[in-house]
Design an enzyme around this catalytic site. Structure first.
Site, PDB file in Angstrom:
ATOM      1  N   HIS A 164       0.840  -1.194   0.000  1.00  0.00           N
ATOM      2  CA  HIS A 164       0.000   0.000   0.000  1.00  0.00           C
ATOM      3  C   HIS A 164       0.882   1.253   0.000  1.00  0.00           C
ATOM      4  CE1 HIS A 164      -3.048  -2.674   2.237  1.00  0.00           C
ATOM      5  NE2 HIS A 164      -3.666  -2.308   1.125  1.00  0.00           N
ATOM      6  N   CYS A 251      -1.832  -0.222   9.958  1.00  0.00           N
ATOM      7  CA  CYS A 251      -2.905  -1.154   9.549  1.00  0.00           C
ATOM      8  C   CYS A 251      -3.732  -1.669  10.713  1.00  0.00           C
ATOM      9  CB  CYS A 251      -2.352  -2.401   8.875  1.00  0.00           C
ATOM     10  SG  CYS A 251      -0.866  -2.177   7.983  1.00  0.00           S
TER      11      CYS A 251
END
Ligand code: CIR
Length: 256
Positions: A164, A251
């Site tokens: 990401h 996350c």
């Protein structure tokens, strides 16, 4: 300034989640321990934590960040870019609904993982990745615009070392962007004071500013030293088991 966070305890089947790295199989007990220390750290930073039970339907569901983009002006539910994680959004919807008055959504065929979104004081960097597609990023930009925010897209699809956008950059306030060396030349970062993270320490580029502290992964002395030198009071956390599953510090929570 954050006041709240949502986390989800890892499930016993955590090791069955997705990963692209070859660091071995994570130990469930250690993951739970590291997760509990992580929640404690957020509390030490002054946050009220909503702790969700493990959800065995979704082995990756401890990575709650990917299910929503939470801003000071509202919540946007995402639509994760892999089928095995799509149901995680429905699983967290009621929790987010109870904390935010209105909710916007990313609709098909858009896909978006929260890990691709980096906020820098009202300006959002939107990562176009193998998880977040052009339509998802376009929809998010529209929602953010409606909330009065600006955004810019960064294409990370050619970068094989990150999952990401936020695996490679973190905005930590005071106009400072922590950025992995490979991305440091991006023109969009020109106005920021950059802390460059060497290839050897690139996992640590995913760090999070939480009020007075910066949470950073253990084992990366150069970055930890630089944060300390700049007066950031790094709060160092063991992340080994989450790293094995491609997950970083950001996350593991939704912060707002
Ligand atoms: C996945 O591949 O989706 C998970 N194993 C890791 C997700 C990490 N999330 C994040 O960086 N925001």
């Amino acid at each position: 300034m954050f006041r709240n966070a949502i986390v989800r305890i890892p499930g016993t089947n955590f090791a069955e989640g997705l990963t692209t790295v070859d660091l071995g199989v994570p130990c469930y007990e250690t993951a739970v321990e590291q997760h509990s220390r992580y929640s404690k750290a957020l509390k030490e930073c002054g946050l009220t934590i909503t702790i969700l039970d493990a959800d065995l339907r979704y082995p990756d569901s401890t990575f709650v960040e990917d299910t929503a983009v939470l801003t000071q002006r509202g919540a946007i539910l995402t639509r994760p870019g892999v089928p095995s994680r799509e149901g995680e959004v429905a699983a967290i919807r009621d929790t987010i609904g109870s904390l935010f008055p209105s909710i916007m959504e990313i609709d098909a065929p858009g896909t978006l993982d929260g890990g691709d979104i980096c906020e820098a004081e009202g300006h959002f960097f939107l990562g176009l990745s193998h998880r977040s597609n052009e339509e998802g990023v376009r929809q998010l930009a529209t929602h953010l615009d409606a909330q009065g925010y600006t955004s810019a897209v960064i294409d990370v699809r050619g970068m094989t070392s990150i999952l990401h956008l936020k695996s490679g950059i973190s905005y930590i306030g005071n106009n400072i962007m922590v950025v992995m060396e490979e991305m440091a030349g991006n023109e969009l970062f020109r106005k920021y004071d950059l802390i460059r993270v060497s290839a050897k320490e690139s996992y640590a580029a995913n760090c999070i500013r939480v009020n007075e502290r910066v949470l950073v992964a253990a084992g990366y002395p150069k970055l930890i030293g630089e944060l300390a030198d700049r007066g950031f009071h790094p709060l160092v956390l063991e992340m080994s088991e989450f790293q094995k599953m491609d997950g970083g510090l950001s996350c593991l929570s939704l912060r707002f």
